[in-house]
Design a protein around this motif. Structure first.
Motif, short mmCIF file in Angstrom:
data_model
loop_
_atom_site.label_atom_id
_atom_site.label_comp_id
_atom_site.label_asym_id
_atom_site.label_seq_id
_atom_site.Cartn_x
_atom_site.Cartn_y
_atom_site.Cartn_z
N LEU A 90 -5.18 9.09 13.45
CA LEU A 90 -3.90 10.04 13.95
C LEU A 90 -4.70 10.69 14.18
O LEU A 90 -3.47 11.70 15.45
CB LEU A 90 -4.12 11.15 11.95
CG LEU A 90 -3.81 12.27 11.88
CD1 LEU A 90 -2.09 12.23 12.10
CD2 LEU A 90 -4.07 13.29 11.27
N SER A 91 -5.93 10.71 14.56
CA SER A 91 -6.24 11.64 16.05
C SER A 91 -6.11 10.96 16.86
O SER A 91 -5.90 11.27 18.20
CB SER A 91 -7.80 11.92 15.35
OG SER A 91 -8.29 12.16 16.84
N ALA A 92 -6.62 9.16 17.07
CA ALA A 92 -5.60 8.32 18.11
C ALA A 92 -4.08 8.33 18.77
O ALA A 92 -3.83 8.29 19.72
CB ALA A 92 -6.17 7.15 17.99
N CYS A 93 -3.57 8.57 17.28
CA CYS A 93 -2.16 9.02 17.59
C CYS A 93 -1.79 10.00 18.29
O CYS A 93 -0.84 10.13 19.10
CB CYS A 93 -1.31 8.71 16.44
SG CYS A 93 -1.23 7.18 15.70
N VAL A 101 0.83 -0.96 -0.04
CA VAL A 101 -0.22 0.26 0.02
C VAL A 101 0.85 1.53 -0.09
O VAL A 101 2.14 0.84 0.50
CB VAL A 101 -0.80 0.07 1.39
CG1 VAL A 101 -2.05 -1.07 1.08
CG2 VAL A 101 0.12 -0.13 2.61
N SER A 102 0.02 2.09 -0.07
CA SER A 102 0.94 3.81 -0.24
C SER A 102 1.34 4.66 0.64
O SER A 102 -0.07 3.78 1.71
CB SER A 102 0.76 5.00 -1.94
OG SER A 102 -0.47 4.79 -1.13
N ILE A 103 2.48 4.57 1.11
CA ILE A 103 2.16 4.66 2.60
C ILE A 103 3.18 6.45 2.56
O ILE A 103 4.13 7.02 1.54
CB ILE A 103 3.05 4.24 3.62
CG1 ILE A 103 2.76 3.14 4.44
CG2 ILE A 103 4.13 4.76 4.91
CD1 ILE A 103 4.00 2.55 4.55
N SER A 104 2.48 7.76 3.68
CA SER A 104 2.93 9.04 3.35
C SER A 104 2.69 9.55 4.89
O SER A 104 1.41 9.00 5.55
CB SER A 104 2.56 9.15 2.15
OG SER A 104 0.88 9.63 2.48
N TRP A 105 2.56 10.80 4.36
CA TRP A 105 2.67 11.37 5.65
C TRP A 105 2.08 12.70 5.80
O TRP A 105 1.52 13.37 6.44
CB TRP A 105 4.27 11.61 6.30
CG TRP A 105 5.23 10.97 6.65
CD1 TRP A 105 6.46 10.29 6.16
CD2 TRP A 105 5.62 11.15 8.44
NE1 TRP A 105 7.15 9.61 7.31
CE2 TRP A 105 6.79 9.31 8.02
CE3 TRP A 105 4.65 10.83 9.21
CZ2 TRP A 105 6.82 8.92 9.61
CZ3 TRP A 105 5.32 10.22 10.43
CH2 TRP A 105 5.91 9.24 11.02
N SER A 106 1.16 12.76 4.15
CA SER A 106 0.21 13.25 4.05
C SER A 106 -0.68 13.91 4.85
O SER A 106 -0.62 15.63 5.41
CB SER A 106 -0.67 13.03 2.89
OG SER A 106 -1.16 12.14 3.40
N LEU A 107 -1.39 12.69 5.59
CA LEU A 107 -2.06 12.79 6.69
C LEU A 107 -1.53 14.25 8.40
O LEU A 107 -2.43 14.90 8.23
CB LEU A 107 -3.13 12.45 6.86
CG LEU A 107 -3.89 11.52 6.70
CD1 LEU A 107 -4.67 10.14 6.99
CD2 LEU A 107 -5.22 12.47 6.26
N TRP A 108 -0.24 14.11 8.79
CA TRP A 108 0.22 14.46 9.40
C TRP A 108 0.77 15.59 8.95
O TRP A 108 0.66 16.79 9.59
CB TRP A 108 1.38 13.28 9.58
CG TRP A 108 1.61 12.38 10.73
CD1 TRP A 108 0.42 11.18 9.62
CD2 TRP A 108 1.13 12.06 11.98
NE1 TRP A 108 0.36 10.18 10.88
CE2 TRP A 108 1.24 10.36 11.78
CE3 TRP A 108 1.53 12.85 13.25
CZ2 TRP A 108 0.88 10.14 13.72
CZ3 TRP A 108 1.83 11.94 14.21
CH2 TRP A 108 1.56 11.14 14.89
N ALA A 109 1.07 15.48 7.98
CA ALA A 109 1.55 16.78 7.07
C ALA A 109 0.74 18.43 6.93
O ALA A 109 0.87 19.71 7.64
CB ALA A 109 2.30 16.68 5.90
#
Lengths: 253, 280
Positions: free
Chosen positions: A226-229, A38-46
């Motif tokens: 993301l919110s849980a993290c 699967v594609s992994i990216s930091w886009s949501l974090w960014a």
């Protein structure tokens, strides 16, 4: 042999939820049966740190609420438990609001919050959370006010110290670790609270747990993760620094 | 301000923030359940209680909550006893350090994570598929929102069993379990005999108040059954919040009746065992 093979399994079970949470916050288009392809990216974090998502706002709101609630509960809990230290029956009454599930407690009180216009407001949620965090604080401090503390305070007074001097030079230094412990525990209870916040806030007060649940209900596991993290990672870091504090929260009763 | 006045104000604040809201909430729910408060009230009636009792939902919900509590507690204590038995003499075992991790997990997030581990589209199902043990998503057994509430019980175990393991280890050290073991062995007992007749009863007895406290917490669990449970049967808390927050106004009095039943149950248990409950 069985014992040795169980250790790694247990270690995986303990760590897996955290890994899954972090992994879900990084992947997208996670359709079955993909695991690693699967594609992994930091886009949501960014996106979150650039201010485009409102998760950070929820985190700030949670931080604001939890700090005020923990400070208030710690402050009053300290003084109230001192007054109740020789009134065991009164003290035990704290168990009732603390042990009833917050969501049920909130459901029974919702009418009054609507009546005074606090339903759906930040101040309403703040008051509702105090109603069950405060009894916890009183119960926690009740173990601080033991015979030794009371005798020390009494001896200081017989040696000529006034009430303020006893408080500032004897009780406050002795209670510092307890005050810190109580603040942290009350902060965590409030930081993680969902049931009563949902009922009294009627979904309008979007703290981190409310936001996470909202994403879960919208079937958006990536934003929920993301919110849980954001909710769990700072606490885990704190746990690594001071793990005994967490143990104390769980065993109060 | 005199000391007595300060004392009075503090104790007054205590009552206003703890007991008064509880009495007010319970009173309102009681009135609502008897048709004497709320939007649909038509005066005093037993109708809502009769409805609740007649369709057996009350007993099913309470029974289901007790089932979840007892099964969760049974597995939590069994695992905690076994692992504490194995870990008690280990120094700086990596597993022991990891046991602290679930203490930082709120139930909501634990339920969310375990959903994506156990569901048919979750991690385990994908791994099993990858190794060719299933050929389709539907081949994987339902472990969340399932008939036996496996997902709920597993999440409860994840959340609470590490805490009890740590406590059992600490308690065992406090009770000088190692010395007791040496004495027992000298007197001819076997490992199993020592575990069953000394280690287990001693730890369970010493932590009984805490076990009771966790039974009360489990019976009032909300977030985990909300995410991982079925729509029927439901845990008490889910039942109450469903009845009170859904659009059918006719259901609200039954929600209040159930809230009264649950609160009285908790207050009753707490009163009965209040002397035993204290900080461990």
């Amino acid at each position: 042999m069985i014992k040795k093979s169980l250790y790694p399994i247990l270690a995986i079970v303990l760590v897996l939820p955290m890994i899954v949470m972090f992994y879900l916050s990084l992947v997208s288009h996670w359709s079955f049966p993909k695991i690693f392809d699967v594609s992994i990216s930091w886009s949501l974090w960014a996106e979150m740190f650039s201010g485009n998502s409102n998760i950070l706002q929820s985190a700030l709101l949670s931080l604001f609420l939890s700090t005020i609630i923990a400070s208030t509960a710690t402050f009053f809990g300290f003084f109230v438990s001192q007054q109740l230290s020789d009134r065991n029956l009164f003290l035990k009454l704290s168990y009732f609001p603390y042990l009833i599930a917050p969501v049920v407690f909130g459901a029974m009180l919702q009418f009054y919050f609507t009546l005074i216009g606090l339903s759906g407001s930040v101040w309403g949620v703040l008051l509702a959370q105090i109603l069950f965090v405060f009894p916890y604080s009183v119960l926690l401090f009740s173990t601080f006010w033991n015979e030794r503390i009371r005798q020390t305070a009494f001896q200081s007074m017989t040696l000529g110290a006034n009430t303020w001097q006893v408080f500032l030079t004897v009780l406050l230094p002795m209670s510092k670790p307890w005050l810190f412990l109580c603040f942290v525990q009350c902060f965590l209870i409030s930081w993680y609270e969902y049931g009563i916040t949902q009922l009294i806030g009627v979904g309008k007060v979007e703290t981190l747990p409310i936001k996470t649940m909202l994403f879960i209900k919208e079937a958006n596991p990536h934003l929920a993760a993301l919110s849980a993290c954001i909710m769990v990672f700072p606490i885990v870091l704190f746990l690594i620094v001071n793990r005994q504090l967490f143990l104390k929260r769980e065993i109060i009763g | 301000m005199t000391n007595d006045m300060k004392k009075g104000i503090l104790i007054g604040t205590y009552f206003i923030l703890t007991i008064v809201p509880l009495i007010m909430g319970l009173g309102y729910s009681l009135l609502y359940s008897f048709g004497m408060a709320g939007l649909m009230n038509n005066g005093f009636t037993f109708e809502h209680w009769q409805k609740l009792l007649a369709n057996s939902e009350l007993f099913i919900t309470i029974g289901y909550s007790i089932y979840i509590t007892l099964f969760s507690l049974f597995f939590i204590l069994t695992f905690a006893l076994l692992f504490s038995w194995w870990l008690v003499l280990k120094k700086n075992n990596y597993v022991f350090n990891l046991l602290f991790l679930p203490l930082a997990f709120p139930p909501l997030i634990a339920a969310f994570s375990w959903y994506y581990i156990l569901s048919p589209a979750g991690i385990i199902s994908r791994i099993v598929y990858y190794f060719g043990m299933t050929t389709d998503i539907s081949d994987f057994p339902r472990l969340v929102n399932d008939d036996y509430s496996v997902g709920i019980i597993l999440t409860h175990i994840f959340l609470i069993f590490p805490l009890f393991t740590i406590l059992f280890i600490q308690q065992a050290k406090k009770e000088r379990m190692y010395s007791l073991k040496e004495i027992s062995f000298t007197l001819g007992s076997t490992k199993n005999q020592f575990f069953l007749k000394v280690f287990m009863p001693l730890l369970l007895k010493k932590t009984a108040p805490l076990i009771l406290l966790y039974a009360i917490f489990l019976i009032g669990a909300y977030e985990v059954p909300l995410l991982l449970g079925q729509s029927s049967p439901r845990m008490i808390t889910v039942f109450i919040s469903d009845k009170m927050t859904r659009f059918n106004l006719q259901d609200i009095p039954q929600g209040h009746a159930m809230a009264v039943t649950y609160s009285v149950l908790i207050i009753g248990i707490t009163t009965l065992f209040i002397r035993k409950i204290k900080t461990v």
